[in-house]
Design an enzyme around this catalytic site. Structure first.
Site, PDB file in Angstrom:
ATOM      1  N   ASP A  88       4.147 -37.538 -36.030  1.00  0.00           N
ATOM      2  CA  ASP A  88       4.125 -38.837 -35.358  1.00  0.00           C
ATOM      3  C   ASP A  88       2.831 -38.855 -34.552  1.00  0.00           C
ATOM      4  OD1 ASP A  88       4.420 -41.000 -33.646  1.00  0.00           O
ATOM      5  OD2 ASP A  88       6.589 -40.755 -33.480  1.00  0.00           O
ATOM      6  N   TYR A 109      -8.652 -59.474 -37.322  1.00  0.00           N
ATOM      7  CA  TYR A 109      -8.417 -60.067 -36.000  1.00  0.00           C
ATOM      8  C   TYR A 109      -8.728 -59.077 -34.874  1.00  0.00           C
ATOM      9  CZ  TYR A 109      -3.619 -58.155 -36.658  1.00  0.00           C
ATOM     10  OH  TYR A 109      -2.535 -57.352 -36.901  1.00  0.00           O
ATOM     11  N   THR A 167       3.006 -43.907 -48.049  1.00  0.00           N
ATOM     12  CA  THR A 167       3.376 -45.192 -48.665  1.00  0.00           C
ATOM     13  C   THR A 167       2.201 -46.178 -48.564  1.00  0.00           C
ATOM     14  OG1 THR A 167       4.218 -45.961 -46.531  1.00  0.00           O
ATOM     15  CG2 THR A 167       5.846 -45.023 -48.041  1.00  0.00           C
ATOM     16  N   PRO A 179      -5.394 -59.711 -46.509  1.00  0.00           N
ATOM     17  CA  PRO A 179      -4.081 -59.478 -47.115  1.00  0.00           C
ATOM     18  C   PRO A 179      -4.124 -58.640 -48.396  1.00  0.00           C
ATOM     19  CG  PRO A 179      -4.742 -61.786 -47.339  1.00  0.00           C
ATOM     20  CD  PRO A 179      -5.786 -61.132 -46.510  1.00  0.00           C
ATOM     21  N   PRO A 191      -9.314 -54.834 -43.632  1.00  0.00           N
ATOM     22  CA  PRO A 191      -8.758 -55.495 -44.818  1.00  0.00           C
ATOM     23  C   PRO A 191      -8.073 -56.809 -44.460  1.00  0.00           C
ATOM     24  CG  PRO A 191      -7.723 -53.319 -44.399  1.00  0.00           C
ATOM     25  CD  PRO A 191      -8.443 -53.747 -43.154  1.00  0.00           C
ATOM     26  N   LYS A 199      -6.248 -52.660 -32.221  1.00  0.00           N
ATOM     27  CA  LYS A 199      -7.261 -52.548 -33.290  1.00  0.00           C
ATOM     28  C   LYS A 199      -8.656 -52.816 -32.730  1.00  0.00           C
ATOM     29  CE  LYS A 199      -4.701 -51.890 -37.133  1.00  0.00           C
ATOM     30  NZ  LYS A 199      -4.821 -50.720 -38.009  1.00  0.00           N
ATOM     31  N   LEU A 254      -0.831 -48.781 -48.444  1.00  0.00           N
ATOM     32  CA  LEU A 254      -2.271 -48.705 -48.674  1.00  0.00           C
ATOM     33  C   LEU A 254      -2.788 -47.276 -48.508  1.00  0.00           C
ATOM     34  CD1 LEU A 254      -3.434 -51.990 -46.867  1.00  0.00           C
ATOM     35  CD2 LEU A 254      -3.048 -51.613 -49.307  1.00  0.00           C
TER      36      LEU A 254
END
Ligand code: COA
Length: 290
Positions: A73, A155, A25, A198, A196, A170, A27
């Site tokens: 997973d 961020y 699904t 938004p 990326p 991240k 991006l």
């Protein structure tokens, strides 16, 4: 020509078998679809096999390429290792990995349970490291070259309130990207990242900003170029970093956010709100206005 069009030439990824985590699904699906259009074969993984199979069928119909859907997973090493083995058995070799699977909860940090915090850390940092180690060890053992592309966020280096486990995880993925870019370059393994801003997706946006919140906190308003991203723009960048055209790019993180994070960072950027008349008055008061 427009930023909504594919950028690379036909066949730019021909002969490459690319694994996309979280590829069913959003991006991940958009980037995977463009890889296919450029001639790659695809392995897409996520927890939901049904969703993956539907996406795989849709993608194959649209492009004529080959898509293998594997449930995995990324938090579970047994599942990761099995998924990798199945992918290699199916295609013979996997040339590149897009670590795209992620999870995030927008919440005051003190409202998060320990399990909620750990859930995000596990998906983002542990999940990415498990997929990366599994693929990297295999490539090194088989003396195959490989490419990693990791999706981080702007961020990851500034940190951000209200998404603290995601920011911490991240940041870890970014450090891993840069570290392995150096350590594994001798094995012909490149590592890069994309941060990326938004890019609307149905799943993440409705979950993260439910109901009217998305209108109230319209992300486009925070972007200097005045709009959110188009999936094809991200897909173009991802395809370039996956392709051999970027063979000399290693250990880089490329921000694609219309200037969003710098808008928040520059000390005087909010002076945008000062109207021209006020600038005129200030200039006149300096006695310079002719
Ligand atoms: N805010 C705060 N805490 C939340 C939450 C939310 N929106 N949703 C779940 N949690 C908490 C749960 O209460 C649970 O903690 P507890 O056991 O202390 O009660 C913990 O987080 C784990 O939740 P659970 O639903 O069991 O996790 P899961 O492993 O089944 O699924 C995700 C977690 C992240 C995979 C799932 O929410 C998901 O699929 N999210 C979509 C992916 C996503 O976030 N994409 C955005 C990418 S940026």
């Amino acid at each position: 020509m427009s930023y909504t069009e594919g950028m690379l030439k036909e066949g730019a990824l021909k002969g490459k078998n690319i694994l996309v985590t979280g590829g069913g699904t959003g991006l991940g699906k958009s980037m995977g679809l463009y890889f296919l259009k450029l001639g790659a074969n695809l392995v897409i993984t996520s927890r939901k096999l049904e969703v993956l199979q539907e996406t795989a069928q849709e993608m194959e119909k649209e492009t004529g390429g080959k898509v293998l859907a594997l449930a995995c997973d990324v938090r579970e090493i047994d599942q990761v290792e099995k998924m990798w083995k199945d992918a290699v058995d199916h295609f013979g070799q996997i040339h590149a990995v897009l670590n795209n699977a992620a999870g995030n909860f927008i919440s005051p940090t003190e409202r998060l349970s320990t399990n909620a915090f750990n859930t995000v850390l596990d998906i983002v940092l542990k999940g990415t490291s498990q997929v990366t180690l599994t693929a990297g060890k295999h490539w090194i053992k088989e003396k195959q070259k490989g490419t990693f592309l990791n999706i981080v966020t702007t961020y990851a280096w500034t940190g951000s309130g209200y998404v603290v486990p995601s920011a911490a995880a991240k940041a870890g993925v970014l450090a891993m990207t840069r570290s392995l870019a150096v350590e594994w370059a001798k094995y012909n393994i490149r590592s890069n990242a994309i941060a990326p801003g938004p890019f609307p997706t149905e799943g993440a946006w409705s979950r993260l900003l439910p109901g009217d919140l998305v209108k109230k906190f319209d992300p486009a308003k925070k972007v200097p170029v005045g709009r959110v991203g188009e999936h094809q723009e991200l897909a173009n960048l991802a395809a370039y970093l996956m392709s051999d055209f970027s063979a000399y790019v290693n250990g880089e993180v490329i921000t694609i956010d219309g200037g969003e994070w710098l808008q928040g960072a520059g000390e005087f950027n909010n002076l945008d709100q000062i109207p021209q008349e006020l600038w005129d008055m200030m200039e006149a008061s300096r006695g310079k206005k002719g």
